[in-house]
Scaffold this motif. Structure first.
Motif, PDB file in Angstrom:
ATOM      1  N   PRO A 268      -6.129  -3.531  -1.716  1.00 41.55           N
ATOM      2  CA  PRO A 268      -5.075  -3.737  -0.723  1.00 41.55           C
ATOM      3  C   PRO A 268      -4.367  -2.418  -0.392  1.00 41.55           C
ATOM      4  O   PRO A 268      -4.338  -1.492  -1.200  1.00 41.55           O
ATOM      5  CB  PRO A 268      -4.128  -4.724  -1.409  1.00 41.55           C
ATOM      6  CG  PRO A 268      -4.404  -4.586  -2.861  1.00 41.55           C
ATOM      7  CD  PRO A 268      -5.840  -4.220  -2.986  1.00 41.55           C
ATOM      8  N   TRP A 269      -3.784  -2.380   0.789  1.00 38.45           N
ATOM      9  CA  TRP A 269      -3.187  -1.141   1.284  1.00 38.45           C
ATOM     10  C   TRP A 269      -2.103  -0.600   0.357  1.00 38.45           C
ATOM     11  O   TRP A 269      -1.945   0.613   0.214  1.00 38.45           O
ATOM     12  CB  TRP A 269      -2.628  -1.375   2.681  1.00 38.45           C
ATOM     13  CG  TRP A 269      -2.036  -0.129   3.271  1.00 38.45           C
ATOM     14  CD1 TRP A 269      -0.721   0.116   3.549  1.00 38.45           C
ATOM     15  CD2 TRP A 269      -2.741   1.065   3.648  1.00 38.45           C
ATOM     16  NE1 TRP A 269      -0.562   1.382   4.077  1.00 38.45           N
ATOM     17  CE2 TRP A 269      -1.787   1.987   4.150  1.00 38.45           C
ATOM     18  CE3 TRP A 269      -4.094   1.440   3.611  1.00 38.45           C
ATOM     19  CZ2 TRP A 269      -2.148   3.249   4.595  1.00 38.45           C
ATOM     20  CZ3 TRP A 269      -4.440   2.708   4.054  1.00 38.45           C
ATOM     21  CH2 TRP A 269      -3.489   3.596   4.542  1.00 38.45           C
ATOM     22  N   LYS A 270      -1.339  -1.489  -0.265  1.00 39.48           N
ATOM     23  CA  LYS A 270      -0.226  -1.030  -1.108  1.00 39.48           C
ATOM     24  C   LYS A 270      -0.696  -0.183  -2.294  1.00 39.48           C
ATOM     25  O   LYS A 270       0.038   0.672  -2.800  1.00 39.48           O
ATOM     26  CB  LYS A 270       0.588  -2.220  -1.614  1.00 39.48           C
ATOM     27  CG  LYS A 270      -0.177  -3.162  -2.537  1.00 39.48           C
ATOM     28  CD  LYS A 270       0.717  -4.288  -3.025  1.00 39.48           C
ATOM     29  CE  LYS A 270      -0.037  -5.215  -3.985  1.00 39.48           C
ATOM     30  NZ  LYS A 270       0.844  -6.306  -4.502  1.00 39.48           N
ATOM     31  N   ASN A 271      -1.947  -0.397  -2.747  1.00 37.04           N
ATOM     32  CA  ASN A 271      -2.495   0.373  -3.879  1.00 37.04           C
ATOM     33  C   ASN A 271      -3.584   1.358  -3.462  1.00 37.04           C
ATOM     34  O   ASN A 271      -4.197   2.012  -4.304  1.00 37.04           O
ATOM     35  CB  ASN A 271      -3.066  -0.568  -4.937  1.00 37.04           C
ATOM     36  CG  ASN A 271      -1.987  -1.374  -5.623  1.00 37.04           C
ATOM     37  OD1 ASN A 271      -0.869  -0.892  -5.828  1.00 37.04           O
ATOM     38  ND2 ASN A 271      -2.291  -2.619  -5.972  1.00 37.04           N
ATOM     39  N   TYR A 272      -3.814   1.438  -2.150  1.00 38.58           N
ATOM     40  CA  TYR A 272      -4.949   2.208  -1.639  1.00 38.58           C
ATOM     41  C   TYR A 272      -4.889   3.675  -2.072  1.00 38.58           C
ATOM     42  O   TYR A 272      -5.842   4.214  -2.633  1.00 38.58           O
ATOM     43  CB  TYR A 272      -4.974   2.099  -0.114  1.00 38.58           C
ATOM     44  CG  TYR A 272      -6.280   2.520   0.528  1.00 38.58           C
ATOM     45  CD1 TYR A 272      -7.254   1.566   0.849  1.00 38.58           C
ATOM     46  CD2 TYR A 272      -6.548   3.851   0.834  1.00 38.58           C
ATOM     47  CE1 TYR A 272      -8.440   1.930   1.461  1.00 38.58           C
ATOM     48  CE2 TYR A 272      -7.730   4.232   1.434  1.00 38.58           C
ATOM     49  CZ  TYR A 272      -8.676   3.267   1.735  1.00 38.58           C
ATOM     50  OH  TYR A 272      -9.849   3.651   2.324  1.00 38.58           O
ATOM     51  N   ARG A 273      -3.766   4.324  -1.801  1.00 40.17           N
ATOM     52  CA  ARG A 273      -3.664   5.756  -2.074  1.00 40.17           C
ATOM     53  C   ARG A 273      -3.724   6.049  -3.572  1.00 40.17           C
ATOM     54  O   ARG A 273      -4.382   7.015  -3.998  1.00 40.17           O
ATOM     55  CB  ARG A 273      -2.372   6.305  -1.474  1.00 40.17           C
ATOM     56  CG  ARG A 273      -2.388   6.357   0.032  1.00 40.17           C
ATOM     57  CD  ARG A 273      -1.173   7.098   0.569  1.00 40.17           C
ATOM     58  NE  ARG A 273      -1.206   7.195   2.009  1.00 40.17           N
ATOM     59  CZ  ARG A 273      -0.293   7.818   2.743  1.00 40.17           C
ATOM     60  NH1 ARG A 273       0.744   8.412   2.140  1.00 40.17           N
ATOM     61  NH2 ARG A 273      -0.390   7.868   4.055  1.00 40.17           N
TER      62      ARG A 273
END
Length: 407
Positions: A268-273
């Motif tokens: 998911p985007w919230k953990n992407y980086r």
């Protein structure tokens, strides 16, 4: 009667054309009447020879002349073809049903088509440059002449040993039975032991599958390939096993970039980086031992949240991590299928104007001609090849020595 060419007069007229800025070719060009005179003189000479051979036995003689329009790379030309009374004269210079002059026109049309120009673009170009009017049918018949060359090229013998081979598929839309369907072109790009890059084969199939790749690999083997040192591929299920079935000594390197892309689909985007930062430590590590240490850390931190991603890296790790054993020059070449994808990007530039190809042959003609153009740029060896081949000798000494491709 044959019309004699006054070369002194022609030279003066040509010089005057140049001074006045008039065209040398096309409508009104100085060379058009010259070619007309040369052709008509040749035809008259042919008829003279024919009549000398037939007059004694049949009384054959001249019977006027017939106008004919010819298309050529210097414009449309009208010539008058002489006839004989018996109708037995078969000219060679311009044959009876010939409408296009031999020469570079075919090559010009083939070259424009190979650059990705549409039939309409080719027609516009030839009209503007040479005053030619060429129908779709003529262009199609000219480009169709490359089909036997494609078949021959697809079956040509290959070398016994290739240093690195990249394999991937590119997809095109093609009209078939009134419908537009997607088909795959299986591309095999290799580097031989002299460091020269070439497309070993193009194969048309339906959706990409390991089963079809097995047929491709069998064909490469039948065409003379006995060994591939390193094969760089994506992680299509069963693909690696297909390679190892036909070339059991080959080392298969799965594309790390494909693996990363597939993994990030599940993050998911919230953990992407944050996840990507931890994953970089794995595939950018300096050694295999360090990469495995960071993979364990990745598992400990993210394994419970994203077990599918971690499981994929673990199950594919043996073939994903092969590049760690090699020096940097070889690593850059094999850890990704970017080399064959770069070739595909060049093909896309040529085919991007095509919404859907009218047939398999229409697609193959364009991809083949584009490939020939690309291969002209690959005349030089890969960069750093002397260093790379010496490094390959370190890892594959016996297999290279037993091949007759290195002297």
């Amino acid at each position: 009667m044959k019309e004699k060419i006054n070369w002194e007069e022609f030279s003066k007229e040509a010089a005057e054309h140049i001074r006045q800025g008039k065209p040398l070719t096309g409508e009104g060009g100085i060379f058009s009447p010259l070619i007309k005179q040369v052709l008509e003189a040749a035809l008259e000479g042919e008829l003279d020879s024919h009549l000398n051979d037939t007059r004694g036995s049949s009384g054959n003689r001249r019977n006027g002349r017939t106008p004919k329009k010819l298309k050529s790379s210097i414009g449309n030309i009208e010539v008058f073809t002489p006839r004989d009374r018996n109708g037995s004269f078969e000219p060679v210079t311009v044959e009876k049903r010939q409408t296009v002059l031999p020469g570079d026109l075919d090559e010009k049309i083939m070259g424009l088509y190979g650059l990705g120009m549409s039939y309409k673009d080719i027609q516009t170009h030839l009209s503007e440059m040479y005053g030619l009017s060429i129908s779709d049918g003529v262009i199609n018949s000219i480009t169709d002449r490359v089909i036997p060359a494609i078949r021959e090229w697809q079956c040509r013998p290959l070398e016994r040993l290739y240093a690195i081979v990249w394999m991937d598929a590119i997809h095109f839309k093609i009209r078939e039975d009134g419908k537009v369907i997607t088909k795959a072109v299986y591309s095999v790009l290799g580097v031989n032991m002299q460091g020269q890059k070439e497309v070993l084969g193009l194969y048309l199939g339906h959706n990409e599958s390991a089963t079809f790749w097995l047929q491709v690999l069998n064909d490469l083997n039948q065409r003379g390939v006995e060994d591939i040192l390193i094969a760089s591929i994506d992680n299509l299920n069963g693909f690696a096993e297909a390679i190892e079935n036909i070339f059991p000594k080959s080392e298969v390197q799965l594309c790390v970039i494909h693996q990363i892309r597939n993994s990030m689909k599940y993050i998911p985007w919230k953990n992407y980086r944050e996840f990507m930062k931890d994953l970089k430590k794995v595939y950018q590590a300096g050694t295999l031992e360090l990469a495995e240490y960071y993979l364990d850390e990745l598992d400990q931190k993210w394994g419970e949240k994203y077990p599918v991603v971690i499981k994929s890296w673990r199950s594919n790790w043996t073939r994903l991590s092969n590049y760690f054993k090699y020096p940097e020059q070889i690593r850059r070449l094999i850890y990704t299928t970017n080399t064959v994808e770069g070739y595909h990007r060049m093909v896309r530039k040529v085919t991007k104007s095509k919404g859907a190809f009218t047939s398999d042959n229409a697609m193959l003609k364009l991809v083949y001609l584009a490939t020939l153009n690309f291969q002209k740029r690959w005349v030089n060896n890969l960069r750093d090849w002397p260093m790379i081949i010496n490094q390959l000798f370190t890892f594959f000494d016996e297999r290279i020595k037993t091949s007759d491709t290195v002297h």
